[in-house]
Design an enzyme around this catalytic site. Structure first.
Site, PDB file in Angstrom:
ATOM      1  N   LYS A 199      -3.135   1.252  10.455  1.00 42.38           N
ATOM      2  CA  LYS A 199      -3.514   1.610   9.129  1.00 42.38           C
ATOM      3  C   LYS A 199      -2.243   1.894   8.517  1.00 42.38           C
ATOM      4  O   LYS A 199      -1.570   2.671   8.758  1.00 42.38           O
ATOM      5  CB  LYS A 199      -4.602   2.723   9.117  1.00 42.38           C
ATOM      6  CG  LYS A 199      -4.973   3.228   7.915  1.00 42.38           C
ATOM      7  CD  LYS A 199      -6.042   4.263   7.787  1.00 42.38           C
ATOM      8  CE  LYS A 199      -6.214   4.857   6.474  1.00 42.38           C
ATOM      9  NZ  LYS A 199      -7.293   5.821   6.506  1.00 42.38           N
ATOM     10  N   LYS A 257      -5.831  -2.472   8.506  1.00 46.20           N
ATOM     11  CA  LYS A 257      -6.289  -1.865   6.989  1.00 46.20           C
ATOM     12  C   LYS A 257      -4.893  -1.489   6.270  1.00 46.20           C
ATOM     13  O   LYS A 257      -4.093  -1.007   6.817  1.00 46.20           O
ATOM     14  CB  LYS A 257      -6.903  -0.799   7.256  1.00 46.20           C
ATOM     15  CG  LYS A 257      -7.291  -0.076   6.062  1.00 46.20           C
ATOM     16  CD  LYS A 257      -8.456   1.293   6.386  1.00 46.20           C
ATOM     17  CE  LYS A 257      -8.438   2.195   5.176  1.00 46.20           C
ATOM     18  NZ  LYS A 257      -9.542   3.290   5.425  1.00 46.20           N
TER      19      LYS A 257
END
Ligand code: PBG
Length: 331
Positions: A199, A257
């Site tokens: 992420k 992400k």
């Protein structure tokens, strides 16, 4: 391979049925995971301005939406809880409350739509008054080891409420192992961990922060960004090491992400590790398409579909997207 004129690539592009016949990747409704924002109360739908088409929903309305999603064949929902600022504190203790907004939402959804999967997003940023993803050190950074212990507790709370999958999105070191141990100790050995393994500290999360009310800045000494825990967008090798660490600690599934700006990471993660791999098509990515479409500059449904197919091409097993319901309708 012999060349033109023996081979003509256009031969297989001449008719729609032929293009369909040789199509390499397809999007199915089973690829889509739909995020839901829960808020307290009843019968209230609060639109999120920067995420057109997405609202914060009270548990009763979330249950209706869940039923629709289940009927359309969407396999799972990803739940976020939003609470009033005055309930938040330094460590985010509402996350431990067995009757908090997410737990209420899980119960309401389970009743209305027992066959759709529920993924609980595991983080503290929606519950802390400073907006960071865990309690702070005296220097205003997030305290890693205190956070992972708390994540274990929050994970058990979500599992007890009925969450089917736990998805930690905090990026602390060692959290997958801590969460796995806590779940196992509480009798939830069967509950998978879907880790936001890579992420990045991305500017594409802007609209989400409006949606979830987790802006930073309330504490003068607290860091003003999340760069000490979320990854530097420049780093590929580090992303792979993050993924490796999460797999070693027991992650069952992986999330990259944001999505589209990090398709290279998605591709490498899938190629290298082969675990079920998901991309999060985040709020800013969705908002860009919606905004351009609202201006008449692009076709919303075609560009959304093309975006989803790029995730499939890169090797994704599924996509977390705010467009899931719209796409499911079209599929
Ligand atoms: C934090 C979290 C964020 C998102 C999902 N979970 C925001 C952040 O890390 O600051 C962003 C999702 C989106 O932008 O759609 N737990």
């Amino acid at each position: 391979m012999s060349q033109f004129p023996t081979h003509r690539m256009r031969r297989l592009r001449s008719k729609q049925w032929l293009r369909d016949m040789v199509q390499e990747h397809r999007l199915s409704v089973k690829d889509l995971i739909y995020p839901l924002f829960l808020q307290e109360g009843t019968n209230t739908d609060t639109p999120i301005k920067s995420l057109p088409g997405v609202s914060r929903l009270t548990p009763d309305l979330a249950a209706n939406t869940a039923k629709q999603a289940q009927d359309m064949g969407i396999p799972a929902l990803l739940l976020f809880g939003i609470i009033p600022d005055e309930q938040k504190d330094e460590i985010g203790s509402p996350a431990f409350d067995p009757n908090n907004i997410v737990c209420q939402g899980i119960k309401a959804i389970k009743e209305a739509a027992p066959d759709i999967g529920i993924i609980g997003d595991l983080c503290f940023c929606e519950y802390t008054d400073h907006g960071h993803c865990g309690p702070l050190t005296e220097h205003g950074d997030v305290d890693n080891d205190a956070t992972i212990e708390n994540l274990g507790k929050q994970a058990v709370n979500l599992a007890q409420a009925g969450a089917d999958i736990i998805a930690p999105s905090d990026m602390m070191d060692g959290r997958v192992a801590a969460i796995r141990a806590a779940l196992d100790a509480a009798g939830f050995q069967h509950v998978p961990v879907m880790s936001y393994a890579a992420k990045f500290a991305s500017s594409f999360y802007g609209p989400f922060r409006e949606a979830a009310g987790c802006a930073l800045g309330a504490y003068p000494h607290a860091l003003k960004d999340r760069k000490t825990y979320q990854m530097n967008p420049t780093n590929t090798q580090e992303a792979l090491r993050e993924v490796e660490a999460d797999i070693a600690e027991g992650a069952d599934m992986l999330i990259v992400k944001p999505g589209l700006p990090y398709l290279d990471i998605v591709y490498q993660v899938k190629q290298n590790y082969g675990l079920p791999t998901f991309a999060y098509h985040v709020s800013g990515e969705y908002a860009m398409l919606k905004a351009a479409a609202a201006n008449g500059w692009i076709d919303e449904s075609l560009t959304m579909m093309e975006t989803m197919l790029s995730f499939k091409r890169a090797g994704c097993d599924g996509i977390i997207t705010y467009a899931a319901m719209d796409l499911a309708q079209k599929l």
